[in-house]
Enzyme design. Structure first.
Site, PDB file in Angstrom:
ATOM      1  N   ARG A 111      71.746  53.862  22.032  1.00  0.00           N
ATOM      2  CA  ARG A 111      72.782  52.833  22.254  1.00  0.00           C
ATOM      3  C   ARG A 111      73.852  52.900  21.168  1.00  0.00           C
ATOM      4  O   ARG A 111      74.352  51.887  20.691  1.00  0.00           O
ATOM      5  CB  ARG A 111      72.172  51.443  22.317  1.00  0.00           C
ATOM      6  CG  ARG A 111      73.065  50.384  22.989  1.00  0.00           C
ATOM      7  CD  ARG A 111      72.395  49.023  23.037  1.00  0.00           C
ATOM      8  NE  ARG A 111      73.249  48.040  23.682  1.00  0.00           N
ATOM      9  CZ  ARG A 111      73.707  46.937  23.078  1.00  0.00           C
ATOM     10  NH1 ARG A 111      73.417  46.704  21.817  1.00  0.00           N
ATOM     11  NH2 ARG A 111      74.447  46.081  23.733  1.00  0.00           N
ATOM     12  N   GLY A 134      65.790  44.915  24.445  1.00  0.00           N
ATOM     13  CA  GLY A 134      66.298  45.417  25.712  1.00  0.00           C
ATOM     14  C   GLY A 134      65.566  44.742  26.855  1.00  0.00           C
ATOM     15  O   GLY A 134      65.226  45.355  27.848  1.00  0.00           O
ATOM     16  N   GLY A 135      65.311  43.448  26.670  1.00  0.00           N
ATOM     17  CA  GLY A 135      64.470  42.721  27.607  1.00  0.00           C
ATOM     18  C   GLY A 135      63.034  42.768  27.142  1.00  0.00           C
ATOM     19  O   GLY A 135      62.688  42.257  26.082  1.00  0.00           O
ATOM     20  N   ASP A 193      54.795  41.017  23.404  1.00  0.00           N
ATOM     21  CA  ASP A 193      53.408  41.153  22.973  1.00  0.00           C
ATOM     22  C   ASP A 193      52.998  39.928  22.184  1.00  0.00           C
ATOM     23  O   ASP A 193      53.821  39.109  21.778  1.00  0.00           O
ATOM     24  CB  ASP A 193      53.232  42.422  22.136  1.00  0.00           C
ATOM     25  CG  ASP A 193      54.153  42.465  20.926  1.00  0.00           C
ATOM     26  OD1 ASP A 193      53.961  41.649  20.005  1.00  0.00           O
ATOM     27  OD2 ASP A 193      55.066  43.319  20.895  1.00  0.00           O
ATOM     28  N   GLU A 244      77.879  24.912  44.514  1.00  0.00           N
ATOM     29  CA  GLU A 244      76.926  25.631  43.674  1.00  0.00           C
ATOM     30  C   GLU A 244      76.695  24.905  42.353  1.00  0.00           C
ATOM     31  O   GLU A 244      75.580  24.856  41.838  1.00  0.00           O
ATOM     32  CB  GLU A 244      77.432  27.051  43.419  1.00  0.00           C
ATOM     33  CG  GLU A 244      77.406  27.944  44.654  1.00  0.00           C
ATOM     34  CD  GLU A 244      78.096  29.262  44.430  1.00  0.00           C
ATOM     35  OE1 GLU A 244      77.592  30.286  44.939  1.00  0.00           O
ATOM     36  OE2 GLU A 244      79.151  29.296  43.761  1.00  0.00           O
TER      37      GLU A 244
END
Length: 728
Positions: free
Chosen positions: A443, A528-529, A534, A614
């Site tokens: 990146r 990154g999401g 963990d 909406e």
């Protein structure tokens, strides 16, 4: 409850529904005898059988008896080089170049409360909640000592394990494999479930038969990874959600890991878990100590649902901690998909004003607010406000947003540096780089050497000034690449194998410092999401962004797999725009919200672009989330269908612990012409209790569970419903 039977040298670790048992044999070896449904405490040692097996060697103490071999015995902590050829948990390099480790029992202690691990995350429990067993083992030839820690949580049906190594000899010893736990289960016909995937498609369950030989999942990326999660399940072949014997094991760690399942030549099954031995070499001088991270284990005799709920309760109440542990998380709007790097103060205030009108409680300013950060090629490492975008700094912006009734949060990526940054120009040696080799970018950025305290403390000092400059209540801590070029100028050549682990310890140290200095800031983890989702990170960040993929239908798969270990309250999940940025799929605002409510809930879109209808829906959705928060975040979670197998609809349920209330959520797949009638079957209700179902009727719990709730017909693709069941 921990029990030691001196006459038979037997350890019983009892939880409410399970028993874990091992013994000390006459030669000082720890042999595992049982883990399963709770038993009275009689020894299962009678199952330890011996025979003369060809090519399975015998310890010296056996004399001419060829029937005892470590190669055929179920062990509690198997090491290498002394007769067991199965996967070990310990490998060493001794001063003379040998690799043998012969660990024998020395002593043990039992105490109230739960042990803690210095510098490492761990489950915690006070006196009355948990007990600790410490077993000291020693290699009499080298002096290497291993203290095995067992934490027993009776009410949670949870057992934790960790290991502390100390060089008690006079010569240096290097650990080349130092895993945390071994579970020898004997001859059993089992399935292995792992949770695998890729960036934007994390934690998809993979179930396969345990076969002869070795099956392994691991990460050598420096993080847990999108590809494999460090949680695994072993279960009986016919085990399902509500029946069958299941074992779950999760590593409380956020770096390189390895989980191995091995079926031996005689059908015995061994599960080992811990730090990956790949490029791992930790040197111990005489007196020095190394602590391996914790593993958490649970056993369920009644299927996968109970196993998951055991982990959910333990993670919510005995791993997550601090100010936000039990408080309702704010409904947030993240600006990334609304503005990306292209924003200034005026645009942020417009987004904030529009969001405030819908009931959003927290505005999060994502990437692009610092340094010279206008794209992902520059600025990382320069943690000061970009005054071109925010001329007055953060304080006046935050004050205006607070005046709208919203809190304010920021995005950071502390572990990274751009080559085009002040930090890199001043300290290029602070990045992970191998001398004489070109750097590998990810990146367009490099990784800072967080194994060095001066590096993470310098970065933290910058970020601390920012957090002190305004009323910031939320931080999203991101990490957007794997580790490469792993070499540190602070370590000699023979200690470079310590770098991966020391890097993780540095990340934990900075997180602990931030929590200490800002205890009321909500930190959300991200890589990154879902690349670092963990138990280790959950000790510091009580919620983690589950995936960069916000498509509702894909999230059904991701959140399904995640639910096997991790509770809803930890799963960062947002409503994003339609068509979805990652897939181009169109789904209704209602369906996107139903899916996101099985997470921390928020929005990742530009509210200015929504219609008034909406926006009205948004207000109603936020009200619904608050109304059902006690169920969504604290209720018992049940998977009613499998979205990888059941294509017509996906359903799940949150139930109050006293079973007085439940919320059943359903998302349908693609519409079909002349489709059959569909029914969803709730689970775990009180069969004798009368429930009101969303105003359309009152039914006994057994009627609803066995007769089901009929789903509406038609309506197009990806329809969704929520059914609220409440005791009358």
């Amino acid at each position: 409850m921990i029990e030691f039977v001196a006459s038979s040298r037997l350890f019983n670790l009892h939880t409410h529904h399970t028993t874990y048992q091992f013994l000390i044999d006459p030669n000082g070896f720890l042999l595992h005898t049982y883990y399963g449904r709770r038993c009275g405490g009689d020894s299962f040692g009678y199952l330890l059988r011996q025979a003369d097996r060809g090519f399975s060697p015998n310890p010296r103490e056996a004399g001419r008896d060829r029937t005892f071999s470590l190669d055929t015995q179920p062990q509690e902590f198997p090491a290498v080089g002394v007769g067991d050829f199965r996967t070990p948990v310990l490998e060493v390099e001794n001063a003379d170049g040998s690799c043998a480790a012969d660990l024998r029992y020395v002593s043990h202690t039992i105490s109230s409360g739960k042990y803690a691990l210095e510098g490492l995350p761990a489950f915690y429990g006070e006196e009355g909640e948990a007990e600790t067993l410490e077993v000291l083992l020693r290699d009499p030839w080298t002096g290497l000592e291993a203290t095995l820690y067992y934490g027993v949580f009776p009410q949670l049906d949870l057992i934790t394990r960790a290991v502390r190594f100390q060089n008690g000899g006079s010569q240096p010893i290097a650990l080349t494999r130092a895993m945390s736990a071994c579970l020898d289960l004997g001859r059993m016909d089992l399935d292995l479930i792992t949770f695998d995937g890729y960036h934007t498609g994390e934690r998809h369950p993979c179930r396969q038969a345990v076969r002869p030989g070795l099956q392994q999942i691991s990460s050598i990326r420096g993080i847990t990874s999108h590809q494999h999660n460090n949680f695994v399940v072993l279960c009986q072949k016919d085990a399902g959600e509500t029946h069958g014997l299941c074992y779950g094991m999760a590593l409380v760690y956020s770096g390189n890991f390895e989980a191995n399942v091995e079926r031996s030549q005689f059908g015995d099954v061994r599960l080992t878990m811990g730090i990956s031995p790949w490029h791992f070499r930790f040197q111990l001088a005489p007196g020095e100590v190394f602590t391996a991270p914790e593993v958490a284990m649970t056993c369920s005799g009644s299927g996968l649902q109970t196993m998951s709920q055991n982990f959910h309760r333990a993670i919510r109440h005995n791993l997550c901690r601090g100010w936000w542990k039990t408080r309702r998380r704010p409904v947030l709007l993240n600006t990334w998909e609304a503005a990306y790097f292209d924003f200034d103060q005026q645009k942020l205030l417009e987004i904030a004003s529009s969001a405030a009108e819908t009931g959003v409680e927290l505005l999060v300013m994502d990437d692009g607010w610092f340094g010279e950060r206008n794209d992902d090629y520059e600025g990382l490492g320069d943690w000061f406000v970009n005054l071109k975008k925010l001329p007055g700094g953060l304080a006046p912006l935050v004050e205006q947003i607070n005046a709208m009734g919203m809190d304010f949060g920021i995005w950071i990526e502390p572990e990274m540096v751009s080559e085009k940054s002040r930090l890199y120009q001043e300290h290029p040696d602070w990045a992970l780089q191998i001398p004489g080799r070109p750097s590998t970018r990810g990146r367009s950025q490099l990784v800072l050497d967080f194994s060095r305290e001066e590096v993470w403390r310098s970065v933290y000092a910058q970020i601390k000034k920012v957090l002190e400059s305004a009323n910031i209540t939320y931080v999203k801590w991101d990490m957007n690449r794997s580790l490469t070029d792993v070499w540190s100028g602070a370590l000699p050549a023979q200690r470079q194998g310590e770098l991966y682990h020391r890097y993780v310890l540095g990340v934990y140290a900075m997180l602990e410092q931030m929590i200490t200095d800002f205890p009321k800031i909500l930190i959300e983890g991200c890589s990154g999401g879902g690349g670092r989702f963990d138990c280790g990170m959950l000790y510091y960040t009580p919620q983690i962004w589950a995936s960069d993929n916000t498509d509702a239908m894909d999230r059904l798969l991701i959140q399904y797999g995640t639910s096997f270990c991790y509770p809803t309250s930890t799963v960062g999940s947002h409503v994003s725009a339609s068509p979805n940025e990652q897939t181009g799929r169109r789904t209704s605002l209602q369906t996107r919200a139903v899916v996101a409510m099985s997470g921390t809930f928020g929005y990742e879109l530009d509210p200015r672009k929504l219609s008034e209808g909406e926006r009205s829906q948004m207000r109603a959705q936020i009200d619904e989330f608050k109304r059902f928060y006690h169920l969504l975040q604290d209720g018992d979670y049940a998977r009613l269908t499998n979205p990888f197998r059941d294509q017509e609809f996906t359903a799940w349920q949150h139930t109050a612990p006293d079973r007085s209330e439940a919320l059943v959520s359903v998302v349908a797949g693609m519409a079909r012409s002349n489709a059959p009638f569909r029914t969803v079957y709730p689970r775990g209700l009180d069969p004798d209790m009368i429930y009101q179902v969303d105003g359309w009727g009152c039914f006994r719990g057994d009627t609803l569970m066995y007769g089901g709730i009929p789903l509406p017909q038609g309506g197009g693709d990806y329809q969704s419903w929520q059914f609220h069941l409440k005791k009358v």
